[in-house]
Motif scaffolding. Structure first.
Motif, PDB file in Angstrom:
ATOM      1  N   LEU A   1       0.824  -1.210   0.000  1.00 55.15           N
ATOM      2  CA  LEU A   1       0.000   0.000   0.000  1.00 55.15           C
ATOM      3  C   LEU A   1       0.860   1.262   0.000  1.00 55.15           C
ATOM      4  N   VAL A   2       0.304   2.328  -0.544  1.00 52.09           N
ATOM      5  CA  VAL A   2       0.975   3.629  -0.612  1.00 52.09           C
ATOM      6  C   VAL A   2       0.360   4.523   0.454  1.00 52.09           C
ATOM      7  N   ILE A   3       1.213   5.266   1.169  1.00 54.72           N
ATOM      8  CA  ILE A   3       0.712   6.099   2.261  1.00 54.72           C
ATOM      9  C   ILE A   3       1.136   7.551   2.091  1.00 54.72           C
ATOM     10  N   ILE A   4       0.214   8.436   2.439  1.00 53.36           N
ATOM     11  CA  ILE A   4       0.487   9.871   2.451  1.00 53.36           C
ATOM     12  C   ILE A   4       0.126  10.371   3.851  1.00 53.36           C
ATOM     13  N   GLN A   5       1.089  10.985   4.514  1.00 53.06           N
ATOM     14  CA  GLN A   5       0.827  11.522   5.845  1.00 53.06           C
ATOM     15  C   GLN A   5       0.101  12.852   5.696  1.00 53.06           C
ATOM     16  N   LEU A   6      -1.079  12.965   6.322  1.00 55.19           N
ATOM     17  CA  LEU A   6      -1.893  14.178   6.219  1.00 55.19           C
ATOM     18  C   LEU A   6      -1.524  15.191   7.303  1.00 55.19           C
ATOM     19  N   ASN A   7      -1.249  14.702   8.494  1.00 51.69           N
ATOM     20  CA  ASN A   7      -0.776  15.531   9.612  1.00 51.69           C
ATOM     21  C   ASN A   7      -0.112  14.603  10.623  1.00 51.69           C
ATOM     22  N   ASN A   8       0.042  15.035  11.862  1.00 51.32           N
ATOM     23  CA  ASN A   8       0.751  14.209  12.853  1.00 51.32           C
ATOM     24  C   ASN A   8       0.023  12.925  13.225  1.00 51.32           C
ATOM     25  N   VAL A   9      -1.286  12.884  13.038  1.00 50.36           N
ATOM     26  CA  VAL A   9      -2.059  11.712  13.460  1.00 50.36           C
ATOM     27  C   VAL A   9      -2.898  11.089  12.351  1.00 50.36           C
ATOM     28  N   ALA A  10      -2.998  11.737  11.203  1.00 52.93           N
ATOM     29  CA  ALA A  10      -3.864  11.243  10.128  1.00 52.93           C
ATOM     30  C   ALA A  10      -3.043  10.842   8.901  1.00 52.93           C
ATOM     31  N   TYR A  11      -3.465   9.733   8.270  1.00 56.79           N
ATOM     32  CA  TYR A  11      -2.758   9.181   7.114  1.00 56.79           C
ATOM     33  C   TYR A  11      -3.772   8.739   6.070  1.00 56.79           C
ATOM     34  N   HIS A  12      -3.440   8.979   4.802  1.00 53.16           N
ATOM     35  CA  HIS A  12      -4.266   8.483   3.710  1.00 53.16           C
ATOM     36  C   HIS A  12      -3.527   7.288   3.107  1.00 53.16           C
ATOM     37  N   VAL A  13      -4.166   6.135   3.112  1.00 56.94           N
ATOM     38  CA  VAL A  13      -3.544   4.900   2.619  1.00 56.94           C
ATOM     39  C   VAL A  13      -4.301   4.454   1.383  1.00 56.94           C
ATOM     40  N   ARG A  14      -3.555   4.258   0.281  1.00 58.84           N
ATOM     41  CA  ARG A  14      -4.166   3.872  -1.000  1.00 58.84           C
ATOM     42  C   ARG A  14      -3.608   2.533  -1.467  1.00 58.84           C
ATOM     43  N   GLY A  15      -4.454   1.885  -2.259  1.00 63.78           N
ATOM     44  CA  GLY A  15      -4.060   0.604  -2.831  1.00 63.78           C
ATOM     45  C   GLY A  15      -4.920  -0.519  -2.290  1.00 63.78           C
ATOM     46  N   GLY A  16      -4.848  -1.659  -2.919  1.00 67.79           N
ATOM     47  CA  GLY A  16      -5.669  -2.782  -2.489  1.00 67.79           C
ATOM     48  C   GLY A  16      -7.114  -2.588  -2.888  1.00 67.79           C
ATOM     49  N   ALA A  17      -7.997  -3.273  -2.223  1.00 67.79           N
ATOM     50  CA  ALA A  17      -9.417  -3.235  -2.569  1.00 67.79           C
ATOM     51  C   ALA A  17     -10.095  -1.943  -2.132  1.00 67.79           C
ATOM     52  N   LEU A  18      -9.544  -1.284  -1.102  1.00 69.27           N
ATOM     53  CA  LEU A  18     -10.211  -0.122  -0.530  1.00 69.27           C
ATOM     54  C   LEU A  18      -9.182   0.844   0.033  1.00 69.27           C
ATOM     55  N   ASN A  19      -9.322   2.127  -0.272  1.00 67.13           N
ATOM     56  CA  ASN A  19      -8.466   3.152   0.321  1.00 67.13           C
ATOM     57  C   ASN A  19      -8.955   3.435   1.732  1.00 67.13           C
ATOM     58  N   GLY A  20      -8.089   4.040   2.557  1.00 69.94           N
ATOM     59  CA  GLY A  20      -8.496   4.360   3.912  1.00 69.94           C
ATOM     60  C   GLY A  20      -7.808   5.591   4.442  1.00 69.94           C
ATOM     61  N   VAL A  21      -8.526   6.333   5.276  1.00 75.47           N
ATOM     62  CA  VAL A  21      -7.947   7.458   6.006  1.00 75.47           C
ATOM     63  C   VAL A  21      -7.916   7.055   7.473  1.00 75.47           C
ATOM     64  N   VAL A  22      -6.708   7.009   8.017  1.00 80.30           N
ATOM     65  CA  VAL A  22      -6.499   6.533   9.382  1.00 80.30           C
ATOM     66  C   VAL A  22      -6.267   7.715  10.307  1.00 80.30           C
ATOM     67  N   ASP A  23      -6.955   7.704  11.445  1.00 76.01           N
ATOM     68  CA  ASP A  23      -6.732   8.686  12.503  1.00 76.01           C
ATOM     69  C   ASP A  23      -6.170   7.913  13.696  1.00 76.01           C
ATOM     70  N   THR A  24      -4.866   8.022  13.918  1.00 70.48           N
ATOM     71  CA  THR A  24      -4.230   7.241  14.984  1.00 70.48           C
ATOM     72  C   THR A  24      -4.506   7.805  16.374  1.00 70.48           C
ATOM     73  N   LEU A  25      -4.964   9.036  16.457  1.00 67.43           N
ATOM     74  CA  LEU A  25      -5.308   9.617  17.756  1.00 67.43           C
ATOM     75  C   LEU A  25      -6.611   9.023  18.279  1.00 67.43           C
TER      76      LEU A  25
END
Length: 168
Positions: free
Chosen positions: A64-88
């Motif tokens: 998967l390919v990842i783009i860091q949006l800020n200190n706690v959020a990441y946009h992950v692309r690839g596979g069957a479904l993209n996702g936006v992760v909030d680690t906080l």
């Protein structure tokens, strides 16, 4: 579980309730001790079942390919479904992480990019600590009737046994 408990109690049902309760107590103590030993022997931070659930996710996460949006959020692309992760807040737009409380492939990639411990995102209920705490108590047998402290109003009640029909 219910069927195995029913099968275990077939003969014990013919005896007084105290015998039945002690048979149940003995079986549950055996189960508890087995799980207590498993808990003490765990070498990973999570229970074996949850570790097994996470393992295949790592293989998927590698592509998967990842783009860091800020200190706690990441946009992950690839596979069957993209996702936006909030680690906080331990969430992902795929909602797998939110529902299972176990990091999805997107959250796994986010922990790698963010360089922090994956296990901090896992629900504490899946940890070795909670597993061992669940089985730390002892299940004691029912004591002799002579040791019971029964209030007079309870002792005065007459309880008739239920009628049991024999199966053919």
């Amino acid at each position: 579980m219910v069927e195995s408990l029913n099968n275990m109690l077939v003969n014990a049902r013919k005896f007084p309730y105290i015998v039945l309760l002690n048979v149940i107590q003995a079986k549950m103590s055996k189960w508890w001790n087995k799980r207590r030993e498993i808990g003490m022997g765990l070498t990973c931070p999570l229970t074996p079942k949850r570790e097994d659930e996470l393992r295949p996710r790592f293989a998927v996460a590698n592509g998967l390919v990842i783009i860091q949006l800020n200190n706690v959020a990441y946009h992950v692309r690839g596979g069957a479904l993209n996702g936006v992760v909030d680690t906080l807040n331990n969430t992902c737009s795929c909602q797998e992480f939110d529902i299972q409380k176990l990091p999805c492939v997107h959250a796994i990639v986010a922990t790698q990019k963010g360089n922090f411990n994956l296990y901090t995102l896992v629900s504490p209920y899946y940890t070795k600590e909670y597993y061992t705490l669940a089985y730390e108590d002892t299940i004691y047998p029912v004591s002799s009737l002579s040791q019971w402290n029964v209030p007079d109003e309870v002792a005065a009640r007459v309880v008739k046994p239920r009628e049991v029909k024999e199966r053919k």
